[in-house]
Design a protein around this motif. Structure first.
Motif, short mmCIF file in Angstrom:
data_model
loop_
_atom_site.label_atom_id
_atom_site.label_comp_id
_atom_site.label_asym_id
_atom_site.label_seq_id
_atom_site.Cartn_x
_atom_site.Cartn_y
_atom_site.Cartn_z
N GLY A 173 9.01 -9.56 -40.25
CA GLY A 173 8.15 -10.73 -40.29
C GLY A 173 7.18 -10.86 -39.14
O GLY A 173 6.42 -11.82 -39.07
N SER A 174 7.15 -9.92 -38.21
CA SER A 174 6.24 -9.99 -37.06
C SER A 174 4.85 -9.53 -37.47
O SER A 174 4.68 -8.55 -38.20
N THR A 175 3.84 -10.22 -36.96
CA THR A 175 2.46 -9.83 -37.19
C THR A 175 2.07 -8.71 -36.23
O THR A 175 2.80 -8.39 -35.29
N ILE A 176 0.90 -8.15 -36.46
CA ILE A 176 0.39 -7.13 -35.54
C ILE A 176 0.21 -7.72 -34.15
O ILE A 176 0.49 -7.06 -33.13
N THR A 177 -0.24 -8.97 -34.07
CA THR A 177 -0.40 -9.61 -32.76
C THR A 177 0.94 -9.76 -32.06
O THR A 177 1.04 -9.54 -30.86
N GLN A 178 1.97 -10.14 -32.80
CA GLN A 178 3.31 -10.26 -32.21
C GLN A 178 3.84 -8.91 -31.76
O GLN A 178 4.48 -8.80 -30.72
N GLN A 179 3.57 -7.86 -32.56
CA GLN A 179 4.02 -6.53 -32.16
C GLN A 179 3.32 -6.07 -30.89
O GLN A 179 3.93 -5.45 -30.02
N LEU A 180 2.03 -6.37 -30.77
CA LEU A 180 1.31 -6.04 -29.55
C LEU A 180 1.91 -6.78 -28.36
O LEU A 180 2.10 -6.20 -27.28
N GLY A 185 -0.25 5.88 -29.22
CA GLY A 185 -1.64 5.63 -29.55
C GLY A 185 -2.10 6.46 -30.73
O GLY A 185 -1.66 7.60 -30.94
N LEU A 186 -2.99 5.86 -31.55
CA LEU A 186 -3.44 6.51 -32.79
C LEU A 186 -4.16 7.81 -32.52
O LEU A 186 -3.98 8.79 -33.24
N ARG A 187 -5.00 7.85 -31.47
CA ARG A 187 -5.75 9.09 -31.22
C ARG A 187 -4.81 10.24 -30.86
O ARG A 187 -4.96 11.35 -31.37
N ALA A 188 -3.87 9.98 -29.98
CA ALA A 188 -2.93 11.04 -29.60
C ALA A 188 -2.09 11.47 -30.80
O ALA A 188 -1.81 12.65 -30.97
N SER A 224 -3.95 1.49 -30.17
CA SER A 224 -4.02 2.37 -29.00
C SER A 224 -2.73 2.40 -28.21
O SER A 224 -2.58 3.25 -27.32
N ASN A 225 -1.78 1.50 -28.51
CA ASN A 225 -0.51 1.45 -27.77
C ASN A 225 0.72 1.77 -28.60
O ASN A 225 1.77 2.05 -28.04
N ALA A 226 0.60 1.72 -29.91
CA ALA A 226 1.78 1.88 -30.78
C ALA A 226 2.41 3.26 -30.59
O ALA A 226 1.73 4.25 -30.29
#
Length: 658
Positions: free
Chosen positions: A131-138, A188-191, A178-180
């Motif tokens: 139930g966590s949003t992307i903002t909460q996960q950040l 991060g998505l790029r890595a 960029s942090n996940a």
């Protein structure tokens, strides 16, 4: 009545309605809530700075280079530059929004519908949902610990509101992507896109984007390099969600196939070595905090490190451990061996093990004496100590009525060192060691201090000898070139020096220890200086010295502190030191000795004896497997050499095969 006083009659009290009472209470409660909310936001502003949400949540990858630029080790998480939401294809951002937060652009950081759905699913026994949003996960992975408590969830919601108030939706999404964590030590998505598909995130296909979006839920378990079937199954869920939300068409979703993983071997360097483990903490301080990979040049000399590895690998120490540190006189560490095998034991015996230095500690005793006005030709009693509770012995029982300080140092006389400590004062000896950078505990009033009973690391002991080589103290061992000090800094905090007299005298003694004392096995064709050390019961064997602009310390011992069998400081450590110095100077190394399967027993090596005076004009010592007795008759020097038989029994005969 006319003329009568007029009194104001208060209006009749009208009782407050129940509705007004509730409105008043609600307004007061709302005011209190607003005040508390403002205080909480202020507290968050102080304890959770906004800038942290853009920083990597783990240290970035650092590559250490040798002084010539050769990569030697890599460590840290795999990270790369942050992404821009506007530069990503719609199907890339859509993959994450569809599976993680479908109403991301409409809620205010917390989605009540998602929370209600998750609570109902969990209570009714359905599939567990977060139930966590992307903002909460950040907020969670940049500010909070992963502990699942009501307090953490409350803070997570508050930080989410705060992030929504200060950042745009695209900025929140960019920081999240960029942090996940995406598994395989990749953040991060790029890595992650480079790691799994070897392409930039701006060029990901819908299938690749769906697989990466699916990893965020359980990256370690779903990583396609470890569980490709689970990763493919999760990807299908993401693809269906993308179709439901309109990021791709139903026909596109039906045509999507599992993408091919393209993990290329881009990290073939070791993640750890003895030197790298010692240098990395300082490298973290030197590196800029950010997403880019860092390459930092160290002081390690690749050629000298290879030489150190060769001479230690063929040393034949049996089951014992060994360590070697080589540095420049200014403290730049150019080679380091912390044990026989890093893979088997990463414990660094050069920097972490605190062992007794034995007679190598006598350097501080004699330096303190020279500083106090003694000279190498001064004599001291070399007879057995018969009084007091502490009665050390000279190795081999070799004594004389008197002995010069130079000869006492060269032959490593224990009784002379203890008496000299008493004459100079242990406080001055400790002060001398502290001046040379020794931080190990040292006890006043303990006469055994003179014989090196205070444990220290090989690194700080070698740095103390580097101070003598440089005639400048203290010398701080370091793995990276430091900034040059300005003239004013040197003026107010310049290095201390021993003075020409003291420095010349201690070098004379160190030279004598190698030329005609216990360190003869370390002799080189050019001038070299050093001292042997053998601790009680042969538990530690050391040789520390310098020549040709290098200061090197060698230690051999057992991790359990059990006695060594037949190894003393003047034997194997001195020969390892000599072999390393020979290779360091570019000369041809002597051929290795054939290894004996029963271990390195060397009965011809007597710990710390050397040429022991046995009279006014006579001495006895060990050299090249011979007992050397020197005496003077009628003004002529006569040397008598007597071969010493090897006391090791011959190997048992091997029975012939039937």
């Amino acid at each position: 009545m006319p003329g009568a006083p007029v009194f104001d009659v208060p209006p009749p009290v009208v009782p407050e309605s129940r509705r007004r009472k509730w409105l008043r209470r609600i307004s007061r409660g709302f005011a209190i809530f607003c005040i508390l909310f403002i205080l909480l936001v202020g507290w968050l502003a102080l304890t959770a700075p906004l800038s942290k949400s853009l920083e990597p949540i783990v240290p970035p990858q650092i590559t250490l280079l040798a002084s010539d630029g050769t990569p030697i080790a890599r460590s840290g998480a795999i990270v790369d530059a942050p992404v821009k939401a506007s530069a990503l294809p719609r199907h890339v951002t859509g993959a994450f929004l569809a599976i993680e937060d479908r109403r991301f652009y409409t809620h205010m950081g917390v989605d009540p519908r998602s929370i209600a759905r998750a609570v109902w699913s969990n209570v009714s026994g359905g599939r567990t949902q977060g139930g966590s949003t992307i903002t909460q996960q950040l907020a969670k992975f940049t500010f909070l610990t992963p502990k699942r408590t009501l307090g953490r969830k409350a803070r997570e919601a508050l930080i989410a509101f705060w992030l929504e108030a200060w950042l745009t939706k695209d900025e929140i999404l960019e920081r999240y992507l960029s942090n996940a964590y995406f598994g395989d030590n990749t953040y991060g998505l790029r890595a992650a896109s480079l790691h799994y598909f070897y392409r930039q995130p701006e060029k990901l296909t819908p299938a690749q984007a769906a697989m990466l979006a699916g990893l965020v839920q359980a990256p370690s378990r779903l990583a396609p390099t470890k569980n490709p079937d689970l990763a493919a199954k999760r990807m299908k869920l993401v693809v269906n969600a993308m179709a439901d939300e309109g990021y791709i068409t139903a026909a596109q979703a039906k045509a999507i196939r599992t993408p091919r993983i393209d993990v290329r071997a881009r990290n073939t360097l070791p993640t750890g070595t003895y030197f790298a483990d010692w240098a990395l903490p300082e490298a973290r301080k030197l590196s800029d905090v950010g997403y880019s990979r860092q390459t930092i040049k160290t002081t390690l000399d690749a050629r000298l490190q290879a030489a150190a590895r060769r001479v230690t690998s063929r040393a034949g120490v049996g089951q014992a451990q060994l360590a070697l540190v080589a540095m420049r006189p200014n403290g730049e560490v150019v080679a380091m061996i912390g044990g026989r095998d890093y893979a088997a034991s990463p414990f660094n015996r050069a920097t972490q093990a605190r062992r007794q230095p034995g007679s190598t500690f006598k350097l501080f005793v004699y330096l303190a004496a020279l500083r106090a006005g003694w000279e190498p030709d001064d004599v001291i009693d070399n007879q057995p100590i018969e009084t007091g509770s502490y009665r050390p012995k000279n190795s081999g029982g070799a004594y004389s009525k008197t002995i010069t300080l130079e000869d006492a140092f060269a032959t490593s006389s224990n009784v002379a060192a203890v008496r000299l400590l008493r004459e100079v004062g242990d406080d001055k000896v400790i002060d001398m060691a502290r001046d040379l950078g020794v931080t190990a505990p040292m006890t006043k009033g303990d006469p055994s201090l003179a014989l090196g009973t205070s444990s220290m690391t090989l690194l700080e002991l070698t740095a103390a000898y580097a101070a003598v080589a440089a005639n400048s103290y203290p010398v701080v061992p370091h793995a990276f070139e430091g900034e040059e000090k300005g003239w004013f800094e040197n003026l107010i905090s310049g290095p201390s020096r021993f003075g020409s007299g003291v420095h010349d005298d201690i070098e004379q003694m160190l030279r004598a220890a190698v030329n005609r004392g216990t360190g003869r096995a370390a002799r080189l064709p050019q001038a070299n200086f050093g001292k042997t050390g053998t601790s009680q019961d042969n538990r530690d064997a050391l040789f520390v010295g310098y020549a040709n602009g290098l200061v090197v310390g060698v230690w051999i011992g057992n991790d359990d502190n059990s006695p060594l069998r037949g190894i003393s400081g003047g034997g194997l450590p001195a020969r390892i030191w000599r072999d390393f110095m020979t290779q360091a100077s570019g000369q041809k190394a002597p051929p290795p000795r054939p290894a004996d399967p029963r271990g390195p027993v060397e009965p011809q090596d007597i710990p710390d004896i050397g040429a022991i005076p046995i009279g006014d004009n006579s001495s006895v010592g060990i050299e090249g497997g011979n007992a050397v007795i020197s005496t003077e008759i009628n003004g002529s020097r006569i040397d008598l050499r007597v071969p010493i038989a090897n006391e090791r029994p011959p190997p048992e005969p091997v029975p012939a095969p039937p």
